[in-house]
Design a protein around this motif. Structure first.
Motif, PDB file in Angstrom:
ATOM      1  N   ILE A  97       0.837  -1.202   0.000  1.00 29.88           N
ATOM      2  CA  ILE A  97       0.000   0.000   0.000  1.00 29.88           C
ATOM      3  C   ILE A  97       0.870   1.249   0.000  1.00 29.88           C
ATOM      4  O   ILE A  97       0.625   2.199  -0.756  1.00 29.88           O
ATOM      5  N   ARG A  98       1.909   1.266   0.829  1.00 33.44           N
ATOM      6  CA  ARG A  98       2.809   2.423   0.864  1.00 33.44           C
ATOM      7  C   ARG A  98       3.473   2.634  -0.493  1.00 33.44           C
ATOM      8  O   ARG A  98       3.607   3.769  -0.963  1.00 33.44           O
ATOM      9  N   ASN A  99       3.886   1.541  -1.137  1.00 34.39           N
ATOM     10  CA  ASN A  99       4.543   1.655  -2.436  1.00 34.39           C
ATOM     11  C   ASN A  99       3.591   2.170  -3.514  1.00 34.39           C
ATOM     12  O   ASN A  99       4.014   2.896  -4.415  1.00 34.39           O
ATOM     13  N   ARG A 100       2.317   1.799  -3.437  1.00 39.55           N
ATOM     14  CA  ARG A 100       1.337   2.302  -4.404  1.00 39.55           C
ATOM     15  C   ARG A 100       1.020   3.760  -4.165  1.00 39.55           C
ATOM     16  O   ARG A 100       0.800   4.516  -5.109  1.00 39.55           O
ATOM     17  N   GLU A 101       0.985   4.169  -2.894  1.00 41.91           N
ATOM     18  CA  GLU A 101       0.617   5.547  -2.570  1.00 41.91           C
ATOM     19  C   GLU A 101       1.772   6.520  -2.744  1.00 41.91           C
ATOM     20  O   GLU A 101       1.544   7.704  -2.973  1.00 41.91           O
ATOM     21  N   ALA A 102       2.999   6.058  -2.661  1.00 40.63           N
ATOM     22  CA  ALA A 102       4.150   6.953  -2.735  1.00 40.63           C
ATOM     23  C   ALA A 102       4.213   7.706  -4.063  1.00 40.63           C
ATOM     24  O   ALA A 102       4.382   8.927  -4.071  1.00 40.63           O
ATOM     25  N   PRO A 103       4.078   7.047  -5.228  1.00 46.56           N
ATOM     26  CA  PRO A 103       4.129   7.816  -6.488  1.00 46.56           C
ATOM     27  C   PRO A 103       2.989   8.834  -6.599  1.00 46.56           C
ATOM     28  O   PRO A 103       3.189   9.928  -7.101  1.00 46.56           O
ATOM     29  N   ALA A 104       1.818   8.469  -6.105  1.00 43.12           N
ATOM     30  CA  ALA A 104       0.689   9.401  -6.158  1.00 43.12           C
ATOM     31  C   ALA A 104       0.963  10.629  -5.305  1.00 43.12           C
ATOM     32  O   ALA A 104       0.645  11.758  -5.708  1.00 43.12           O
ATOM     33  N   ALA A 105       1.551  10.441  -4.148  1.00 47.17           N
ATOM     34  CA  ALA A 105       1.869  11.572  -3.256  1.00 47.17           C
ATOM     35  C   ALA A 105       2.928  12.462  -3.895  1.00 47.17           C
ATOM     36  O   ALA A 105       2.854  13.689  -3.804  1.00 47.17           O
ATOM     37  N   ARG A 106       3.929  11.868  -4.549  1.00 44.77           N
ATOM     38  CA  ARG A 106       4.971  12.659  -5.187  1.00 44.77           C
ATOM     39  C   ARG A 106       4.408  13.465  -6.361  1.00 44.77           C
ATOM     40  O   ARG A 106       4.793  14.598  -6.581  1.00 44.77           O
ATOM     41  N   SER A 107       3.483  12.892  -7.116  1.00 45.39           N
ATOM     42  CA  SER A 107       2.940  13.610  -8.274  1.00 45.39           C
ATOM     43  C   SER A 107       2.059  14.787  -7.833  1.00 45.39           C
ATOM     44  O   SER A 107       1.967  15.785  -8.540  1.00 45.39           O
ATOM     45  N   LYS A 108       1.414  14.687  -6.685  1.00 45.39           N
ATOM     46  CA  LYS A 108       0.610  15.797  -6.171  1.00 45.39           C
ATOM     47  C   LYS A 108       1.485  16.965  -5.738  1.00 45.39           C
ATOM     48  O   LYS A 108       1.111  18.116  -5.870  1.00 45.39           O
ATOM     49  N   VAL A 109       2.681  16.656  -5.227  1.00 43.56           N
ATOM     50  CA  VAL A 109       3.603  17.698  -4.753  1.00 43.56           C
ATOM     51  C   VAL A 109       4.233  18.406  -5.941  1.00 43.56           C
ATOM     52  O   VAL A 109       4.430  19.607  -5.925  1.00 43.56           O
TER      53      VAL A 109
END
Length: 85
Positions: free
Chosen positions: A72-84
């Motif tokens: 779950i962390r690995n799936r959410e990490a790219p999404a969080a980076r793209s929002k920033v």
């Protein structure tokens, strides 16, 4: 409710609180190696009983829970980076 059931319910609740504490530790110390013996000690249970009770409470063994949380962390990490960005 009879006294025996109250005692059993209290014991079960206390065990769930300790298992939640273990789950929180797995979540916060995800970069560290998983030490099932130390986690069982936190819960105050023998290792085999701890693993069984953790699986009863969360549907996964401690190792499987950690792998699922990591996925779950690995799936959410790219999404969080793209929002920033």
């Amino acid at each position: 409710m009879c006294l025996g059931l109250k005692v059993a319910a209290h014991h079960h609740f206390r065990e769930l609180v300790l298992l939640r504490r273990v789950r929180d530790r797995i979540d916060t110390e995800y970069a560290q190696p998983l030490d099932v013996e130390a986690l069982a000690c936190i819960a105050g249970l023998p290792v085999a009983v701890f693993v069984r009770r953790f699986q009863d409470a969360y549907g996964l063994s401690p190792h499987d829970y950690r792998r699922a949380a990591e996925a779950i962390r690995n799936r959410e990490a790219p999404a969080a980076r793209s929002k920033v960005a």
